[in-house]
Write a protein that holds these residues in place. Structure first.
Motif, PDB file in Angstrom:
ATOM      1  N   LEU A  55       0.831  -1.206   0.000  1.00 44.70           N
ATOM      2  CA  LEU A  55       0.000   0.000   0.000  1.00 44.70           C
ATOM      3  C   LEU A  55       0.866   1.257   0.000  1.00 44.70           C
ATOM      4  N   ARG A  56       1.983   1.234   0.697  1.00 39.26           N
ATOM      5  CA  ARG A  56       2.899   2.382   0.648  1.00 39.26           C
ATOM      6  C   ARG A  56       3.462   2.545  -0.761  1.00 39.26           C
ATOM      7  N   LEU A  57       3.760   1.412  -1.413  1.00 36.56           N
ATOM      8  CA  LEU A  57       4.264   1.459  -2.785  1.00 36.56           C
ATOM      9  C   LEU A  57       3.224   2.076  -3.711  1.00 36.56           C
ATOM     10  N   PHE A  58       1.973   1.644  -3.585  1.00 40.39           N
ATOM     11  CA  PHE A  58       0.906   2.220  -4.398  1.00 40.39           C
ATOM     12  C   PHE A  58       0.778   3.719  -4.113  1.00 40.39           C
ATOM     13  N   GLY A  59       0.933   4.108  -2.853  1.00 40.99           N
ATOM     14  CA  GLY A  59       0.869   5.523  -2.497  1.00 40.99           C
ATOM     15  C   GLY A  59       1.959   6.326  -3.195  1.00 40.99           C
ATOM     16  N   GLU A  60       3.165   5.769  -3.267  1.00 37.59           N
ATOM     17  CA  GLU A  60       4.259   6.452  -3.953  1.00 37.59           C
ATOM     18  C   GLU A  60       3.986   6.571  -5.446  1.00 37.59           C
TER      19      GLU A  60
END
Length: 211
Positions: A55-60
């Motif tokens: 989810l952090r990757l998608f946020g980036e």
């Protein structure tokens, strides 16, 4: 142009506002990326990353600060944040894919057959997740082969036949139009479906293996 977020709504296959042919963000890809989120029927994730990391990757990728804990809580996966994506069951993967679609807090959410292949308990759980964005003022556009599902979830339904849009209206209006042409059902219509009987007998909670 899609309905404004203040209006909200759920539509099957297609959701548009009359008198306009423009889709928000269609000519501005960067803006479209900010206002829209999507869930695919089948999606691949990095198997060696856990759900919070994904989810952090998608946020980036969306250039936004994602809150993995809040998103996982929303889709009922709060206890699986440190789990690898490859360990999720089918129902959990579907719920997680919806979380990824909401990472950028979109105004419009596209869902591609979000309940395909799920058992009744998991499907009803997904129904709650589908209607949740609408209650927050978002527009949801979904595709489904379950006609009853479209009737229950959607404010407007677009019916496609061999790639051609043949009807677009609210479920109630489409039914009323058919009845107006003298249609009579060959089967008795009852207010309770067999699926309701199944859920009443087995319980509405998602089974342990789904958790």
């Amino acid at each position: 142009r899609l309905p404004s977020p203040a209006a909200g709504g759920v539509g099957a296959g297609l959701c548009v506002r009359r008198r306009s042919k423009r889709v928000a963000g269609a000519r501005e890809p960067d803006r479209g990326r900010r206002v829209a989120g999507g869930q695919l029927q089948q999606a691949a994730c990095f198997d060696q990353l856990n759900l919070e990391e994904l989810l952090r990757l998608f946020g980036e990728l969306y250039e936004t600060d994602a809150d993995p804990a809040a998103l996982l809580e929303l889709v009922g996966l709060a206890q699986r944040g440190r789990s690898l994506a490859k360990t999720l069951s089918g129902g959990q993967r579907q719920r997680f894919s919806i979380a990824t679609a909401l990472v950028n807090d979109p105004s419009v959410v596209f869902l591609d057959e979000p309940t395909s292949g799920l058992d009744p308990q998991a499907r009803r759980r997904l129904w709650d997740l589908v209607t949740s964005p609408r209650e927050k003022g978002r527009t949801v556009v979904l595709t489904t082969h379950y006609i009853a599902e479209a009737e229950i979830l959607c404010d407007r339904v677009g019916i496609l036949d061999e790639g051609r849009l043949i009807a677009l209206d609210s479920p109630r209006s489409l039914v009323r139009e058919l009845l107006g042409r003298g249609f009579k059902s060959e089967v008795e219509v009852v207010p309770v479906m067999l699926e309701d009987v199944y859920l009443d007998l087995t319980g509405r909670t998602i089974r342990e293996e789904e958790e």
